[in-house]
Write a protein that holds these residues in place. Structure first.
Motif, PDB file in Angstrom:
ATOM      1  N   HIS A  21      29.356  46.171  69.821  1.00  0.00           N
ATOM      2  CA  HIS A  21      29.121  45.981  71.211  1.00  0.00           C
ATOM      3  C   HIS A  21      30.409  46.058  72.278  1.00  0.00           C
ATOM      4  O   HIS A  21      30.560  46.560  73.404  1.00  0.00           O
ATOM      5  CB  HIS A  21      28.344  44.579  71.483  1.00  0.00           C
ATOM      6  N   ALA A  22      31.432  45.258  71.556  1.00  0.00           N
ATOM      7  CA  ALA A  22      32.823  45.027  72.473  1.00  0.00           C
ATOM      8  C   ALA A  22      33.519  46.347  72.633  1.00  0.00           C
ATOM      9  O   ALA A  22      34.021  46.558  73.703  1.00  0.00           O
ATOM     10  CB  ALA A  22      33.636  44.027  71.769  1.00  0.00           C
ATOM     11  N   ALA A  23      33.016  47.374  71.803  1.00  0.00           N
ATOM     12  CA  ALA A  23      33.782  48.495  71.676  1.00  0.00           C
ATOM     13  C   ALA A  23      32.830  49.447  72.789  1.00  0.00           C
ATOM     14  O   ALA A  23      33.178  50.842  72.603  1.00  0.00           O
ATOM     15  CB  ALA A  23      34.102  49.344  70.418  1.00  0.00           C
ATOM     16  N   GLY A  24      31.652  49.070  73.296  1.00  0.00           N
ATOM     17  CA  GLY A  24      30.866  49.698  73.948  1.00  0.00           C
ATOM     18  C   GLY A  24      29.889  50.928  73.150  1.00  0.00           C
ATOM     19  O   GLY A  24      29.614  51.877  73.726  1.00  0.00           O
ATOM     20  N   ILE A  25      29.689  50.758  72.042  1.00  0.00           N
ATOM     21  CA  ILE A  25      29.056  51.575  71.132  1.00  0.00           C
ATOM     22  C   ILE A  25      27.639  51.122  71.138  1.00  0.00           C
ATOM     23  O   ILE A  25      27.201  50.027  70.924  1.00  0.00           O
ATOM     24  CB  ILE A  25      29.420  51.559  69.341  1.00  0.00           C
ATOM     25  N   ARG A  26      26.741  52.017  71.443  1.00  0.00           N
ATOM     26  CA  ARG A  26      25.364  51.952  71.549  1.00  0.00           C
ATOM     27  C   ARG A  26      24.686  52.088  70.532  1.00  0.00           C
ATOM     28  O   ARG A  26      23.406  51.435  70.224  1.00  0.00           O
ATOM     29  CB  ARG A  26      24.730  52.932  72.846  1.00  0.00           C
TER      30      ARG A  26
END
Ligand code: NAP
Length: 341
Positions: A110-115
């Motif tokens: 989530h922190a890395a912006g992975i969906r």
């Protein structure tokens, strides 16, 4: 869709096959191992190049290394979780890393912006702790961890999948999260370092099971379960969002059925495979002197049939028949010299 995917637990049996297939489909892979000392050995098994396959050190129980491993990734396939063949003295040895590892993977993703996040759960999170009369299971079923006799590994998978699902609902409902729930995974092994599920075939072949208990399991092939994970990674978001997918090739196999497949097809290589059945009282007696046999007690005569109709309908998945997985598993164990027949 392809891009870069982070696969946790690159030393694992299912992860190894998944990484090989991902690389063949053009994905770049970041994978985690507990120690980078295994990189050269695993690279030789997994293929890829220094560019297409990158190793990172990360443990389920520590924050160290996860952010670096996920940087630049488009998707996560979270496969690492303790899967020992022996029952630990303290169930938390499995539950804590399984649950904390899943939550850690989600938080860092989530922190890395992975969906896109595909979690490897298990039929263990579906088919246990139910009343004795129930024998058919689908994705709407959840294991009842409070029922008597539910083993630590089964609890660890159920608690981890529930925790992951709850975390996504509370913190990242936009995430395209789904869980893949394999039954017992068989099929060819790449080395002597394989998952606990393979020991069923190994022990039947090497003669260490003198007679066959009245227990069984459903089978799925490692090649097919890798394919199912990849289908979940590549499917349109709306088809996988919040879903669970059972990965099972179909019919429930008694140990006696597996033994018969080996004897009917392997000729003299199956000479140590038992043909005698062990009566239930024999298993109970054995469990008194041999603690690992206690795991069988709740399984005596029990059928847990799992349907993968959902994965087939939604993801177009098509598993091979269990006989092929059983035989390819046995042949690879013999070929690699793991079992002397
Ligand atoms: P496996 O070969 O034993 O793989 C387990 C992986 O988890 C290994 O890479 C292991 O690393 C890693 N791991 C364990 N504890 C860890 C920790 N504290 N920190 C980091 N990594 C850790 O078994 P597998 O069958 O491939 O299992 C993969 C996933 O599938 C697991 O989630 C398992 O529960 C699930 N599953 C397996 C089956 C089956 O029948 N095989 C069925 C249903 C679900 P090390 O090599 O360092 O130990």
């Amino acid at each position: 869709m392809t891009g870069t995917v982070f696969v946790s637990g690159g030393s694992g049996y299912i992860a190894g096959e998944t990484i090989r297939q991902l690389l063949a489909r053009g994905w770049a892979v970041h994978t985690s191992v507990r120690s980078l000392s295994r990189e050269a050995e695993l690279r030789a098994q997994l293929g890829g190049t220094a560019e297409s396959l990158k190793f990172f050190a990360a443990d389920l129980t520590s924050d160290h290394g996860w952010a670096e491993a996920m940087a630049g990734c488009d998707a996560v396939c979270h496969m690492a979780s303790p899967f020992p063949s022996a029952v630990p003295k303290d169930e938390n040895e499995l539950i804590v890393p399984a649950r904390e590892g899943a939550l850690r993977a989600l938080r860092f993703a989530h922190a890395a912006g992975i969906r896109r996040f595909v979690m490897t759960s298990s039929a263990a999170a579906i088919a246990y702790g139910h009343p004795p009369g129930k024998s058919q299971y689908d994705e709407s079923d959840w294991t009842n961890i409070d029922a008597p006799g539910v083993q630590p590994y089964i609890k660890s998978k159920t608690i981890a999948e529930r925790a992951a699902r709850d975390w996504v609902a509370a913190n990242a409902p936009e995430m395209d999260y789904c869980a893949v729930c394999p039954v017992a995974v068989l099929g060819p092994v790449a080395s002597g370092d394989f998952a606990a599920s393979i020991e069923i075939v190994e022990r039947l072949l090497n003669g260490s099971i003198p007679a066959i208990p009245n227990v069984g399991f459903s089978v799925v092939d490692v090649r097919d379960i890798a394919d199912l994970h990849i289908r979940a990674l590549e499917a349109p978001a709306a088809t996988i969002h919040g879903e669970r997918f059972i990965g099972s090739s179909g019919p429930f196999q008694k140990f006696a059925d597996v033994a018969r497949v080996l004897r009917d097809n392997l000729g003299p290589q199956a000479r140590k495979v038992p043909s005698r059945n062990m009566p239930n009282w024999g298993v109970r007696l054995l469990a008194m002197v041999m603690p690992p046999a206690r795991q069988l007690l709740g399984e005596l005569g029990r059928v847990r049939a799992t349907s993968s109709a959902h994965a087939q309908a939604v993801l177009g998945w098509s598993p091979r028949p269990p006989e092929e997985s059983i035989l390819d598993c046995a042949r690879s164990l013999i070929e690699k010299g793991v079992v002397k027949v």
